[in-house]
Design an enzyme around this catalytic site. Structure first.
Site, PDB file in Angstrom:
ATOM      1  N   ASP A  78       0.829  -1.211   0.000  1.00  0.00           N
ATOM      2  CA  ASP A  78       0.000   0.000   0.000  1.00  0.00           C
ATOM      3  C   ASP A  78       0.865   1.264   0.000  1.00  0.00           C
ATOM      4  O   ASP A  78       2.072   1.212   0.303  1.00  0.00           O
ATOM      5  CB  ASP A  78      -0.911  -0.033   1.241  1.00  0.00           C
ATOM      6  CG  ASP A  78      -2.250   0.656   1.026  1.00  0.00           C
ATOM      7  OD1 ASP A  78      -2.374   1.421   0.066  1.00  0.00           O
ATOM      8  OD2 ASP A  78      -3.165   0.423   1.841  1.00  0.00           O
ATOM      9  N   ASP A 134     -10.467   2.013  -3.615  1.00  0.00           N
ATOM     10  CA  ASP A 134     -10.998   1.834  -2.262  1.00  0.00           C
ATOM     11  C   ASP A 134     -12.516   1.838  -2.279  1.00  0.00           C
ATOM     12  O   ASP A 134     -13.150   1.576  -1.261  1.00  0.00           O
ATOM     13  CB  ASP A 134     -10.494   2.954  -1.345  1.00  0.00           C
ATOM     14  CG  ASP A 134      -9.211   2.547  -0.643  1.00  0.00           C
ATOM     15  OD1 ASP A 134      -8.809   1.379  -0.774  1.00  0.00           O
ATOM     16  OD2 ASP A 134      -8.610   3.401   0.039  1.00  0.00           O
TER      17      ASP A 134
HETATM   18  C1  DGJ Z   1      -5.890   1.750   1.845  1.00  0.00           C
HETATM   19  C2  DGJ Z   1      -6.237   0.550   1.028  1.00  0.00           C
HETATM   20  O1  DGJ Z   1      -6.656   0.904  -0.234  1.00  0.00           O
HETATM   21  C3  DGJ Z   1      -7.267  -0.279   1.776  1.00  0.00           C
HETATM   22  O2  DGJ Z   1      -7.686  -1.359   1.003  1.00  0.00           O
HETATM   23  C4  DGJ Z   1      -6.679  -0.728   3.066  1.00  0.00           C
HETATM   24  O3  DGJ Z   1      -5.600  -1.583   2.814  1.00  0.00           O
HETATM   25  C5  DGJ Z   1      -6.235   0.477   3.867  1.00  0.00           C
HETATM   26  N1  DGJ Z   1      -5.366   1.329   3.124  1.00  0.00           N
HETATM   27  C6  DGJ Z   1      -5.539   0.054   5.110  1.00  0.00           C
HETATM   28  O4  DGJ Z   1      -5.035   1.104   5.811  1.00  0.00           O
END
Ligand code: DGJ
Length: 727
Positions: free
Chosen positions: A477, A547
């Site tokens: 991430d 997301d």
């Molecule tokens: C952002 C990501 O896109 C989510 O899927 C998740 O992993 C969160 N971060 C976790 O902090």
């Protein structure tokens, strides 16, 4: 042979299956003559005809009237009279910014050389691939530019990049060095691109090209949620299956610029490369600088063929590793199931449920390390939180082993929380300008990957965990944009190099990790799709697309992503209803139908499901397992555009055309709507197909001609068909 040089005509002709690309040397200038439908091999000099339009633009001396501002140039430079957007701008030791490149030599080689330290499309032995390298030189400054053109003949792909070589005894500064530039003799184009933001990425916009400069860019230190590093030009009436479509994609993850301009003489120039607003490079004597790669294609048959060309090359010659050509494990991600709120016991219950439902991999997302109960601490401290996992990662791993389920884990390796042991020990490891406040995003700072010791720390802390052999999947991430960009280890005149050096550091780090851990499936993520780019696909063959896990929102996001990127790269999960981001209540089948167009999984708490939904998970996981390989390697056809209509529809046709998976979602109900039927594409017209769920049979001609009725009257409802050839 795909690349031809005629000494007599001083012409280069690059031929792919469906297009030709022609250049000519005239008075030392490398002119662009043509890019379009395939030509025969002959003298094309007549395509260059000067109108002598000066309009205040100066002429080159001793050049028989050349007006640089009005000729199509292959790698235009600033300083000698071409007033359009340049590909290259150099600051000479005397402070002037002139560079005047003329042809020096060329060579044609088989295969494709790699790009030093940068991700790039690669060739395999069986590929019909050739590379042309043209060297241009400014005799006064002794700065040379090597232009690389590689053609993948069968795949209709041309890649380009430039290498700037300082042959002088002094340092020069590169102000701008684009990867590719193409001059078109008309500006009669539509421009198609992606736009968006976090959780609403990669929607499609299209507008006619106007006079002036139209720039898509990121100066965020990441390719970004806002624009994507590609540019598409089409003839004004082009659609999915007809018209000219030119595509340019940059293989890069940092700040980029893609620009197309309509000029005073009604021509167009497209350039793509590093964002000059966020870039500069000091090139010492004897050094060279390599730009990222641009991947280009042309389709005379509209957008669908253009996308298919990109899908094919990115899936098979950019992505690497053992998962490249196969379906990915059906996974369940803990994020929307638990967020930070889990412990070993809860994970074990989820794991038991996964085993019962046919899920193959459990991903422990954010929250397993340091003291991470919220997002305000611990990034950088990649040590398991024993409060939550008293038996370490082994505790849950051993449990999963017994169930036959693989383990995945989340990292955000490029970040550091100010509240972390790492930050307390190395406050200077984050990107910052000494003496200035450090802006935080999501309570975090970015580690400075332009410093080799920082990359080593990240490698060591991840490798320590990966070496245990317990981890089958990593979600990588990256959750903020860059500010206060500097590296105090570099002198002031090299500070504009930092963002690009950051990406060289990241790519080097990723190369080490994917080489040392070839069995791990890496998925990139940046708050969903904030770095959905061809650069990262070289290391990680899939991306958490957004997301926003809402099936209805995902329609536009995935549709827009498909302009350039293949389905195999799009992670798509069935999430809970009501959806956590939008509150939309959506039937399970719609969530499944939409998620089936990507690398598939679930983003929900399976222990909280009704018996009916548990059965839905069991059923749908089995369908993905059966058809996943065909989806990964299939051809995607966009049938109905959710940006333009109250519905979306698509189909995926397997390589041998024996299977077709088609989806339709109704996004808005209007009273007394039309009789919808979805016309499929890509099937064998003379074959008979049986639809899996209804058992009904249709000919390919029927499915492509009349189509399949889509009698829906409920919003957010959907239809999924699987057609298989009756042999
Ligand atoms: C952002 C990501 O896109 C989510 O899927 C998740 O992993 C969160 N971060 C976790 O902090």
């Amino acid at each position: 042979m795909a690349i031809h040089y005629s000494k007599e005509c001083a012409q280069f002709q690059i031929d792919a299956k469906s297009f030709s690309y022609v250049m000519q040397v005239k008075d030392g200038f490398l002119l662009h003559l043509y890019w379009g439908e395939k030509l025969d091999l002959r003298d094309h000099a007549y395509m260059f005809w000067e109108q002598g339009r000066a309009a205040f633009s100066p002429r080159m001396e001793n050049c028989r009237g050349f007006i640089l501002d009005d000729v199509p140039l292959e790698y235009p430079c600033w300083g000698r009279g071409d007033m359009r957007t340049p590909a290259l701008e150099i600051i000479n030791p005397d402070g002037s910014n002139i560079i005047d490149l003329r042809y020096e030599s060329h060579e044609i080689i088989d295969g494709k050389p790699g790009l030093k330290g940068l991700p790039a499309v690669y060739a395999e032995e069986s590929d019909k691939v050739q590379t042309l390298i043209i060297t241009l030189l400014d005799k006064i400054s002794n700065v040379a530019v090597k232009l690389y053109y590689t053609v993948f003949e069968d795949k209709d792909i041309l890649t380009r990049h430039a290498e700037i070589v300082n042959r002088s005894a002094d340092s020069v500064y590169i102000n701008r060095a684009m990867s590719a530039s193409v001059d078109f003799d008309s500006m009669h184009f539509d421009v198609i691109s992606n736009y968006g933001t976090h959780a609403r990425e990669r929607h499609i916009q299209r507008s006619p090209l106007k006079y002036g400069r139209f720039t898509l860019s990121s100066r965020r230190g990441a390719s970004s949620h806002v624009h994507n590093p590609f540019l598409i030009l089409t003839s004004p009436t082009a659609d999915e299956t007809s018209g000219d479509a030119y595509g340019f994609v940059l293989v890069y993850s940092g700040s980029f610029a893609a620009e197309v301009s309509g000029t005073q003489f009604h021509t167009a120039r497209a350039v793509i490369g590093l964002n000059p607003e966020e870039f500069g490079w000091k090139l010492d004597a004897g050094e060279s600088f390599t730009t990222p790669e641009a991947v280009m294609t042309y389709s005379p048959n509209g957008l669908e063929q253009m996308s298919a060309n990109f899908h094919n090359i990115f899936r098979t010659r950019l992505c690497r590793g053992k998962y490249r050509d196969v379906r990915r494990p059906v996974l369940l991600n803990s994020w929307e199931a638990c967020y930070f709120n889990f412990n070993e016991d809860r994970l074990k219950k989820i794991a038991d449920c996964c085993a019962d439902l046919g899920i193959e991999l459990l991903v422990i997302d954010d929250g397993w390390f340091g003291k991470r109960d919220t997002d305000n601490c611990s990034l950088g401290d990649w040590v398991v939180d024993r409060r939550k996992l008293p038996n370490g990662i082994e505790g849950i791993y051993n449990h999963l082993q017994k169930l036959g389920i693989k383990l995945g884990i989340w990292f955000e390796p490029e970040m550091v929380s100010p509240d972390s042991d790492l930050y307390r020990a190395h406050p200077d490891w984050c990107i910052h300008v000494p003496g200035r406040p450090r802006s935080e995003g999501r309570h975090q700072l970015i580690l400075n990957l332009s410093k080799p010791e920082v990359c080593d720390y990240i490698y060591d802390s991840l490798a320590k965990i990966l070496k245990t052999g317990m981890i089958a999947y990593v979600k990588w991430d990256y959750n903020r944009n860059m500010t206060e960009i500097a590296n105090e280890q570099l002198p002031p005149d090299r500070q504009r190099e930092v963002t690009h050096r950051y990406y060289l550091g990241l790519y080097g780090l990723l190369e080490r990790l994917v080489t040392d851990f070839p069995d791990i499936l890496f998925e990139s993520c940046s708050g969903g799709g904030g770095r959905y780019d061809a650069g990262l696909l070289y290391y990680m063959p899939q991306v958490w697309t957004s997301d926003n896990s809402d099936a209805i929102e995902r329609l536009r996001i995935q549709y827009g992503t498909s302009l350039v990127y293949p389905l195999s790269t799009m992670s798509a999960h069935v999430s809970a209803s009501p959806n956590h981001q939008t509150g939309h209540v959506t039937p399970f089948n719609t969530r499944f139908t939409v998620a089936l167009t990507g690398s598939f999984g679930y983003e929900l708490d399976p222990t909280a499901l009704s018996d009916e939904d548990k059965e839905n998970v069991r059923r749908t996981a089995a369908i993905y397992k059966e058809y996943g390989d065909r989806i990964v390697n299939g051809t995607y056809h966009r049938l109905r555009d959710p940006h333009m209509e109250d519905c979306a529809a698509w189909c995926i046709v397997s390589e041998d055309k024996s299977t077709c998976i088609a989806g339709y979602v109704l996004t808005h109900v209007r009273n007394y709507g039309p009789n919808e039927r979805i016309r499929l594409r890509g099937l064998k017209k003379d074959a008979v197909y049986r639809e899996k769920f209804s058992g009904k049979e249709y000919s390919g001609a029927q499915l492509c001609g009349y189509g399949i009725p889509a009698p829906l009257s409920l919003e957010y409802h959907s239809l999924l068909w699987i057609f298989e050839e009756v042999k």
